[in-house]
Design an enzyme around this catalytic site. Structure first.
Site, PDB file in Angstrom:
ATOM      1  N   ARG A 178      19.336  10.101 -33.538  1.00 40.56           N
ATOM      2  CA  ARG A 178      20.429  10.471 -33.170  1.00 40.56           C
ATOM      3  C   ARG A 178      21.193  11.685 -33.641  1.00 40.56           C
ATOM      4  O   ARG A 178      22.242  12.131 -32.821  1.00 40.56           O
ATOM      5  CB  ARG A 178      21.496   9.072 -33.277  1.00 40.56           C
ATOM      6  CG  ARG A 178      21.143   7.982 -32.058  1.00 40.56           C
ATOM      7  CD  ARG A 178      22.181   6.699 -32.411  1.00 40.56           C
ATOM      8  NE  ARG A 178      21.440   5.542 -31.581  1.00 40.56           N
ATOM      9  CZ  ARG A 178      22.023   5.411 -30.228  1.00 40.56           C
ATOM     10  NH1 ARG A 178      23.119   6.143 -29.903  1.00 40.56           N
ATOM     11  NH2 ARG A 178      21.755   4.405 -29.941  1.00 40.56           N
ATOM     12  N   ASP A 227       0.807  -1.254   0.046  1.00 42.22           N
ATOM     13  CA  ASP A 227       0.060   0.110  -0.096  1.00 42.22           C
ATOM     14  C   ASP A 227       0.828   1.082  -0.029  1.00 42.22           C
ATOM     15  O   ASP A 227       0.255   2.282  -0.302  1.00 42.22           O
ATOM     16  CB  ASP A 227      -0.920  -0.060   1.308  1.00 42.22           C
ATOM     17  CG  ASP A 227      -1.956  -1.118   1.276  1.00 42.22           C
ATOM     18  OD1 ASP A 227      -2.161  -1.583  -0.043  1.00 42.22           O
ATOM     19  OD2 ASP A 227      -2.497  -1.361   2.352  1.00 42.22           O
ATOM     20  N   ASN A 237      20.874   5.488 -18.828  1.00 44.16           N
ATOM     21  CA  ASN A 237      21.001   6.237 -17.745  1.00 44.16           C
ATOM     22  C   ASN A 237      22.474   6.572 -17.494  1.00 44.16           C
ATOM     23  O   ASN A 237      23.185   6.705 -16.481  1.00 44.16           O
ATOM     24  CB  ASN A 237      20.844   5.417 -16.323  1.00 44.16           C
ATOM     25  CG  ASN A 237      20.645   6.106 -15.174  1.00 44.16           C
ATOM     26  OD1 ASN A 237      20.300   7.372 -15.337  1.00 44.16           O
ATOM     27  ND2 ASN A 237      20.739   5.481 -14.149  1.00 44.16           N
TER      28      ASN A 237
END
Length: 788
Positions: A476, A170, A536
């Protein structure tokens, strides 16, 4: 922040657990990721030479004793990382609520010399643990009086240390941004919503979905945000009087705008402003009676608790488990029982009772009808979710909209990343709400130069959150060779601001555009970048959109591969991941999949290292765990290729294990975005758009926008605990342009974690942890800081 002067760095391996015994239990409702936490506690405990015990069936097992409290070994927790629920069981326990029960439990623990407990559960379980700790010395006195233990034991085991980890789908615990299991539950909900959308689309149906959350609307709110639901009901923020009318008006408007389906999400604890329940059936009947729409109810129920834990939950639970052992080693009789949790991207320790009290405050506020207070107490991340949802779900009429006469263009640059479309949708809708005209650029800077640009409306981006890849198209190509043409397009379409969603190329692109400002006035406008790349590898941000989805793909694949390997026995798999020169996917994938090694560019390795890994695996094959998993980043070393490592392992492992290799490739860029990427993409992009509006106001002079300072070309990134706008010019010093990675990367600190969990001796700097903090009681002003 502490000054580095007065603190020597603190290393995990210098902390000794010799002579200590740690008991680990899971209690309350189960949650995916609990096993990852158990595994980390066991292995870290053994690593520091403590004894570790399983307490089976939660507090019930502690009261019953006997075979329920067992010392465990390294191998006891093998292969549980990918299993949902809890393998040591959890039970509701009445007897622990009585003093007799706790007396018996204390006796069972003292018999085994256990005075350190790691409790993984919800607020009820943690409150129970705290009471147990407060009563401990009294319980021992009583046992001594009854002659069950001697005075020696009373002295020796005088104090009980407790560290809690919150496992609850939750996400209803104050002080923690994410509890273990929440992300996995969102995965289940989103899988269902995505599946339902196709059938609802076919039949023009309305679906009412009921999700778990008796007292907390987090799951409902975030899943509504992640799938662009038409309406959401949560206990903390009941709808205003007359909501029935406004909901029906909204649903019929959506149908009129050619939207073929409606999704309404109801938390099981949803209430109206008079504290009366709003049930999914009630909502369905309302829609059928008033609008006559074909409406169906789906109650998700226990599906949400099930299934394998997501990559996020495995990493979260592993980090928390390690932090919990650290906290136990450092605990003194004077330190309060604490909870280890994550704030933004940082592990923190908080006093257990402060968190529990705040969690109870929320319930009290809701019971007394102080709903704004309830939302505020839930914390900044909840508040942010709610504000973003309100911003994106309700289309204002043309009359209600401000008119700024600014034109803002949005484009995708670089390789596709899951969650890009969610970011575009948020940018377009927030832009329109702020009164701008929004333009979409097709196919990145290349498309821009060719004039592939068109106005995009509120309805055009409907249903985009769940779509993978890049709908606008992405390339790109960098802008440098098209500067003249792009400037022309900016002028022709009178573009006053740019929002670029993309990876490292997007960052390079903004650097090139800002450098071209002296030659072209057209580029003297506010520009912002939102990082979106599976690798990342963008400087200035801990996370980028798309990396979480890729990590889940890697983890799922590794799970399957491990399963095939444990069938054949004595087999080692070498798996190549993407990431360019950035080892994020390989390293975090290894942590989430329980790999034996991960080769990355950032940490140089030589033939001796490879040899040591082979020997390590040879030793492992003598145990009951007869399989190995090795991840290799695609560019970690130009000579030690995946083939080379495969051949080396095959040769060296002859007669002990055989080898297979697997290159994951472009599947890492595809797929439907994970809940994290949808949510992160949506929120970060909405924030970037609000920044653009602010900058446009600041730089509008004499009838035109003119911005040529460094702080008008920014990258919005997540840094530790906050979302921050950083001028791209300032990020230059932090970048290794040759290898297209940031010079310093936060996740390298987690590298030893993976090694320790794979049984390697290593050095682990834990200087960052250990300060007990307080639960922030933040003022409404602070909600702007941008917790995810």
């Amino acid at each position: 922040p502490r000054s580095t002067m007065d603190h020597q760095p603190k290393f995990f391996e210098n902390l000794s657990g010799t002579g200590k015994a740690i008991g680990v239990l899971t209690s309350g409702g189960d949650a995916q990721g609990m096993n990852a936490a158990v595994r980390a506690v066991v292995r870290m405990g053994i690593y520091v030479k403590a004894k570790v015990y399983f307490v089976y069936e939660g507090y019930q097992g502690m009261v019953d004793g006997g075979d329920n409290i067992v010392e465990v070994s390294w191998e006891s927790v093998s292969s549980i990382l990918q299993v949902g629920g809890t393998v040591i069981g959890s039970a509701r326990c009445k007897s622990f609520r009585t003093r007799e029960g706790r007396l018996q439990a204390a006796y069972n623990l003292v018999q085994r010399g256990i005075t350190n407990l790691c409790v993984i559960g919800g607020d009820g379980s943690l409150t129970g643990a705290n009471l147990f700790r407060e009563e401990w010395s009294g319980l021992l006195e009583e046992l001594a009086q009854k002659g069950k233990i001697d005075e020696e034991a009373v002295k020796k085991y005088a104090y009980l240390n407790i560290v809690g980890m919150v496992g609850s789908i939750d996400n209803d615990f104050c002080g923690t941004d994410m509890t273990i299991g929440t992300d996995s539950a969102l995965h289940r909900i989103i899988e269902v919503v995505d599946a339902i959308m196709t059938t609802a689309q076919s039949h023009q149906r309305t679906f009412v979905l009921e999700v778990m959350g008796r007292h907390c609307g987090y799951l409902a709110l975030v899943s509504a945000l992640a799938c662009g639901a038409d309406w959401v009901f949560i206990p903390e923020y009941p709808p205003e009087e007359g909501w029935e009318d406004s909901m029906c008006v909204k649903l019929s408007e959506n149908r009129a705008r050619k939207k073929r389906l409606n999704i309404i999400i109801v938390a099981e604890g949803a209430i109206d402003c008079h504290n009366k329940p709003i049930t999914s059936e009630k909502v369905k009947d309302l829609v059928v009676q008033r609008l006559g729409f074909d409406t169906r109810v789906t109650i998700l129920g226990h599906v949400q608790r099930g299934g394998t834990p997501s990559a996020f939950d495995r990493i979260l639970a592993s980090r928390m488990g390690v932090e919990a052992v650290l906290a136990l080693l450092e605990a003194t009789p004077a330190t309060p029982a604490c909870v280890v949790s994550l704030s933004g991207n940082q592990a923190v320790r908080l006093p257990l009772m402060e968190c529990v009290q705040m969690t109870q405050e929320v319930q009290k506020a809701m019971d007394e009808g102080r709903f704004l207070e309830a939302v505020r107490l839930r914390g900044r991340s909840f508040e942010n979710n709610l504000n973003t949802y309100k911003l994106l779900s309700h289309k204002k009429t043309d009359a209600e909209l401000p008119k700024t006469n600014f034109n803002v263009a949005v484009l995708n640059v670089g390789a596709p990343a899951a969650g890009m479309n969610a970011a575009v949708r948020a940018a377009v809708r927030v832009g329109i709400t702020e009164g701008h005209k929004m333009f979409a650029v097709i196919d990145g800077f290349e498309g821009f130069a060719r004039g592939k640009i068109k106005e995009i409306s509120w309805g055009d981006v409907g249903g985009w959150t769940g779509q993978g890849g890049s709908i606008l198209g992405t390339k790109r190509t960098l802008p440098a060779k098209y500067l003249e043409k792009i400037a022309d397009q900016m002028r022709t379409n009178n573009i006053n601001a740019l929002m670029v969603i993309g990876g490292f190329e997007a960052y390079l692109g903004l650097l090139e555009l800002s450098a071209a400002r002296e030659k072209y006035d057209e580029f003297c406008v506010p520009m912002v970048m939102v990082p979106a790349t599976v690798s990342n590898n963008v400087p200035g941000s801990d996370f980028s959109i798309g990396a979480d989805t890729a990590l889940n793909t890697i983890t799922d694949t590794c799970d399957r591969i491990k399963q095939s390997a444990s069938g054949t026995k004595r087999r080692v798999f070498i798996i190549e991941t993407m990431g360019g020169y950035c080892g994020y996917l390989a390293n975090m994938g290894a942590l989430a999949a329980g790999a034996d090694a991960a080769y990355i560019f950032e940490e140089q390795f030589d033939i001796r290292e490879l040899q040591a890994n082979v020997e390590h695996l040879t030793e492992k094959m003598k145990t009951s765990i007869q399989r190995g998993l090795v991840l290799r980043n695609e560019n970690c070393n130009e000579n030690y290729t995946t083939d080379f490592i495969y051949q080396l392992y095959s040769e060296e492992g002859k007669g002990v294990f055989d080898c297979r290799k697997n290159v994951l490739g472009h599947m890492q860029q595809g797929g439907a975005p994970s809940p994290f990427d949808r949510n992160f993409g949506t929120k970060i992009s909405a924030k970037a758009m609000q920044w653009i509006s602010k900058k446009l106001k600041e730089t509008y002079r004499k009838g035109k926008v003119f911005a040529n300072t460094d702080d008008s070309v920014c990258l919005l990134g997540m840094r530790r605990r906050n979302l921050v706008f950083q001028p791209v010019a300032e990020l230059k010093n932090e970048t290794d342009f040759v290898h297209r990675i940031p010079k310093e990367q936060w996740w390298l600190k987690l590298r030893p974690l993976m090694k320790i969990l794979a049984k390697y001796k290593t050095s682990y700097d834990v200087s960052d942890s250990g300060q007990l903090e307080h639960v922030p009681m933040h003022s409404p002003k602070e909600a702007e800081t941008g917790a995810i």
